[in-house]
Design a protein around this motif. Sequence first.
Motif: not given
Lengths: 259, 248
Positions: B195-201, B223-233
Amino acid sequence: MTKAFVRYVGRYAAAIILVAAVPASANEGVLVFGGTGELGREVIEDLLAAGEQVTIFARPTSQTADLEAQGVAVLQGDVLNEDDVSRALKAGPFRVVVDALARDRGVDADFYDVSMDYIASASAESGVEQIILHGSVGAGLSKLSDRVRETEMSDLMVSKTMGERHLMESGVTYTIIRNWALLPNDIRESGEAFMTPDQTARGLITRDALARFTVQCLTDPMCENEILHTVDDAVEAREPYISRLREQREWEAEQRQGG
Amino acid sequence: MKHLKSLTLFAVLLAWAGPAAANTGVLVFGGTGKLGGEVVKDLVAAGEDVTVVVRPTSDRSALEPLGVAFVVADVLNEGEVSAALNSGPYRVVVDALARDGDTAPDFYIDSMKYMAAAAAETGVKQFILHGSVGAGLSRPVYPQERWDVMGPTIQAKDFGERYLMESGVPYTIIRNLVLLPLEVTESGEVAITTDQTKRGVITRDALGRLTVECLDNDSCINEIFHAYDDAIDPPGRYKAVMESFQND
């Protein structure tokens, strides 16, 4: 015994289905977007001459009677409506999709981005084998060799670049045939028109040549997952195309001399 | 009989070439950087034979204890990039490059132009690029306030992606938006999405791990991926950055 028999019949049933399916898939036709436009009509003429079964996707207001008289099937819809596009692709199966769309005046620049988003995803879903897009020089990497290299692309080229991206990322085999300066319809190709993967190439081109390349790319492996620029250096053009080409060639010569 | 002979020869060749091909290593660009360091560490831990492309002036001290090989090249020199690829064969190329502050954004265009062409020429099986959210179809979700500063860089990275995608080399693009400092480690809930709309750290250790997971992995090919870690503070400054994105 019974089990073995079932397995035996099962195997043959599979074979029969396979045999029945093969000729059907070989006959699957071509779906053309933008088929009622100037380029689209040339493309359809050549597809029909090549023996292809042609279906066009057109708005209810488009003039299609003459095409229907030639045996072209018509699916009605709006290319900016995702459901319409999806339904059209499912009406197939289609082996190839050709996109010869040009937006009407007044339609937002994101037309090319949105329409290809829908066309590419619906094509991938319905198992289309190849999408041939008639694109523009100035999109994607060809922007880097534009004579005027502005830092920002125009909205139109951004939209066309996004359209190419949707296509390239869909997983469907793609062929992007770009043109730089499309000549008026009454000018015909010289016989020396060619396609090249060199994205710095620029030249004049006629619609009849683009139509011929479309048919060539149905079977030519050079077109598989390729972006091709089209040039006809021997065509008999007129103003303002002659001047535009001369300026381009002069600039290219300067570049070669390191100017 | 003649056929049998050539068949035997073929089999012998296959047996000889097979293991060699399977063992060819990974060539890493940007391996002396912060992200590259994590990538190299994880590749070595996974048992890969790693070669790092370095400039004559690069500091290799952190990588030397890992037992990696080095090849010297300037990524903005087409001939040197080609020579680096030809020092292989390499099965996989990983690009974790980041330009120096005083290098123009075109760095990302030219380096990928040379790397992708040389990778195609030398038969590389997979090219993993660590890219940026904002390139390609993710342009609309790039925060506008950052675009004013980062626009030229993101555009250059977009052209870089195109060179890779058009090279014919099977590609994996892993994009990140906000890369956290090296001392922050992943939460355990890292994800990649198409999902190329996903934004995160995201953290660098997670990107190192994802690189290894995508190695020879069919589900990562083209493939093109967006990497994210939503659980991180995320640390304060980064939290503020992420919150500012919610407003546009």
